[in-house]
Design a protein around this motif. Structure first.
Motif, short mmCIF file in Angstrom:
data_model
loop_
_atom_site.label_atom_id
_atom_site.label_comp_id
_atom_site.label_asym_id
_atom_site.label_seq_id
_atom_site.Cartn_x
_atom_site.Cartn_y
_atom_site.Cartn_z
N LEU A 154 -6.13 48.76 -49.27
CA LEU A 154 -4.85 48.06 -49.20
C LEU A 154 -4.62 47.43 -47.83
CD1 LEU A 154 -2.40 50.23 -51.31
CD2 LEU A 154 -3.67 48.19 -51.96
N PHE A 155 -5.02 48.09 -46.78
CA PHE A 155 -4.93 47.50 -45.43
C PHE A 155 -5.67 46.17 -45.41
CE2 PHE A 155 -6.07 46.67 -41.09
CZ PHE A 155 -5.07 47.22 -40.29
N GLU A 156 -6.87 46.15 -45.97
CA GLU A 156 -7.68 44.93 -45.97
C GLU A 156 -7.09 43.88 -46.91
OE1 GLU A 156 -11.83 45.57 -46.51
OE2 GLU A 156 -11.98 46.99 -44.84
N LEU A 157 -6.55 44.31 -48.07
CA LEU A 157 -6.00 43.36 -49.02
C LEU A 157 -4.79 42.62 -48.44
CD1 LEU A 157 -6.16 42.32 -52.01
CD2 LEU A 157 -4.36 43.97 -52.50
N PHE A 158 -3.85 43.37 -47.85
CA PHE A 158 -2.66 42.73 -47.29
C PHE A 158 -3.00 41.93 -46.04
CE2 PHE A 158 -0.63 45.79 -50.10
CZ PHE A 158 0.40 45.04 -50.63
N SER A 159 -4.02 42.35 -45.30
CA SER A 159 -4.47 41.54 -44.16
C SER A 159 -5.05 40.22 -44.65
CB SER A 159 -5.51 42.32 -43.35
OG SER A 159 -4.96 43.50 -42.79
N ALA A 160 -5.81 40.27 -45.75
CA ALA A 160 -6.38 39.05 -46.32
C ALA A 160 -5.29 38.11 -46.82
CB ALA A 160 -7.34 39.40 -47.47
N ALA A 161 -4.13 38.67 -47.18
CA ALA A 161 -3.00 37.86 -47.63
C ALA A 161 -2.21 37.28 -46.46
CB ALA A 161 -2.09 38.68 -48.53
N GLY A 162 -2.66 37.54 -45.24
CA GLY A 162 -2.05 36.93 -44.08
C GLY A 162 -1.02 37.78 -43.36
N PHE A 163 -0.84 39.03 -43.79
CA PHE A 163 0.10 39.92 -43.11
C PHE A 163 -0.60 40.63 -41.96
CE2 PHE A 163 1.71 39.53 -47.43
CZ PHE A 163 3.06 39.28 -47.22
N LYS A 164 0.18 41.07 -40.98
CA LYS A 164 -0.35 41.90 -39.92
C LYS A 164 0.11 43.33 -40.19
CE LYS A 164 -0.50 42.64 -34.92
NZ LYS A 164 -1.96 42.88 -34.96
N VAL A 165 -0.80 44.15 -40.67
CA VAL A 165 -0.46 45.54 -40.99
C VAL A 165 -0.47 46.33 -39.67
CG1 VAL A 165 -1.02 47.57 -42.37
CG2 VAL A 165 -1.56 45.28 -43.24
N VAL A 166 0.68 46.88 -39.30
CA VAL A 166 0.82 47.48 -37.97
C VAL A 166 0.67 49.00 -37.98
CG1 VAL A 166 2.16 45.58 -37.02
CG2 VAL A 166 3.36 47.44 -38.20
N ALA A 167 0.14 49.56 -39.06
CA ALA A 167 -0.20 50.98 -39.06
C ALA A 167 -1.28 51.22 -38.02
CB ALA A 167 -0.67 51.41 -40.44
N ASP A 168 -1.11 52.23 -37.19
CA ASP A 168 -2.06 52.49 -36.10
C ASP A 168 -2.94 53.71 -36.37
OD1 ASP A 168 -0.05 54.31 -35.97
OD2 ASP A 168 0.40 54.05 -33.84
N HIS A 169 -3.06 54.08 -37.62
CA HIS A 169 -3.89 55.23 -37.98
C HIS A 169 -5.01 54.77 -38.90
CE1 HIS A 169 -2.08 55.26 -42.03
NE2 HIS A 169 -0.94 55.00 -41.41
N ASN A 170 -6.03 55.57 -39.01
CA ASN A 170 -7.12 55.32 -39.94
C ASN A 170 -6.81 55.97 -41.28
OD1 ASN A 170 -8.76 53.92 -38.05
ND2 ASN A 170 -9.39 55.87 -37.17
N SER A 171 -7.37 55.41 -42.34
CA SER A 171 -7.26 55.99 -43.67
C SER A 171 -5.79 56.10 -44.11
CB SER A 171 -7.96 57.35 -43.72
OG SER A 171 -8.09 57.80 -45.05
N ILE A 172 -5.46 57.15 -44.87
CA ILE A 172 -4.12 57.33 -45.42
C ILE A 172 -3.43 58.48 -44.67
CG2 ILE A 172 -2.78 57.88 -47.48
CD1 ILE A 172 -5.08 56.78 -49.15
N ARG A 173 -2.20 58.22 -44.25
CA ARG A 173 -1.44 59.24 -43.53
C ARG A 173 -0.24 59.66 -44.36
NH1 ARG A 173 1.30 58.74 -37.45
NH2 ARG A 173 2.44 60.70 -37.53
#
Length: 241
Positions: A146-165
């Motif tokens: 999902l991080f990659e999908l929303f990034s591909a849609a042009g959003f900047k995902v600002v979660a600073d952790h790896n994987s799922i938290r």
């Protein structure tokens, strides 16, 4: 075929082979016999259905999957949650396991379709992706599909952790409201289940709107991403600002 996770069932359906599924996990909405959970498959129930092929999620431990596979049946374990390349690898593995000869061509078409659907006026908004917005949400971070999908849609995902938290109230670093305030997102993307529900006021920070999305479109990696991206495009267009 026995599908031991809902996202696997959706890929098999996309391949046109839903009619071959004889059993599903207890989390699946298909009206078929249940064969236990994702991490705890029911070996006797599986054996009763006499499958030719079992497809497990990677969340099923390898030894558990092996013990749940009856004599004479084949089985595989597939991922799908570690990036878009991992999702397409999962779809390819399922396609090959069920005997779809043109799986590479179908995946190439799917790849083109989702990339086209991801083109939207996101305006580079800073976002966080949360599993709904309850008291203990999950946040999708770096390395997730999902991080990659929303990034591909042009959003900047600002979660600073790896994987799922997972944020748990009362636990160390479990204050999701404080964490959201520190990240300063423009928008919270909340993946809601079919029951909907209202958001936890603790995460409704002043000035940070919440955009609810249909959770099943995004939490099942694979063909449903097309529905999710279309919903996202429409809601972002209506959101404006």
């Amino acid at each position: 075929i026995i599908s031991q996770s809902p996202y696997i069932s959706r890929v098999i359906d996309w391949l046109g082979l839903a009619r071959c599924i004889v059993g599903v996990s207890r989390y699946d909405s298909m009206p078929l016999p249940h064969t236990g959970g994702v991490i705890d498959p029911d070996a006797p129930a599986i054996a009763d259905l006499e499958p030719d092929l079992l497809i497990f999620s990677e969340w099923t431990a390898e030894d558990v999957a092996r013990k749940a596979t009856p004599p004479g049946a084949a089985s595989i374990r597939v991922g799908g949650f570690r990036g878009l390349a991992g999702m397409e690898e999962m779809m390819r593995d399922v396609g090959r396991a069920v005997g779809v000869s043109n799986i590479d061509q179908r995946l190439a078409a799917f790849d083109a379709d989702w990339r086209s659907a991801a083109k939207m006026d996101s305006r580079g908004r800073r976002v966080l992706i949360l599993s709904a917005c309850g008291a203990a949400p999950y946040s999708y971070g770096k390395g997730t599909t999902l991080f990659e999908l929303f990034s591909a849609a042009g959003f900047k995902v600002v979660a600073d952790h790896n994987s799922i938290r997972n944020f748990k109230p009362g636990a160390p670093d479990g204050d999701v409201a404080a964490w959201i305030a520190e990240r300063k997102p423009d928008l919270l993307l909340a993946l809601q289940d079919h029951n909907g529900g209202t958001c936890n006021p603790a995460i409704a920070q002043p000035g940070i709107p919440i955009l609810p999305l249909t959770g099943e479109y995004f939490t099942n990696p694979g063909p449903d991403f097309l529905k999710g991206l279309e919903e996202l495009r429409q809601k972002v267009a209506a959101f404006g600002g």
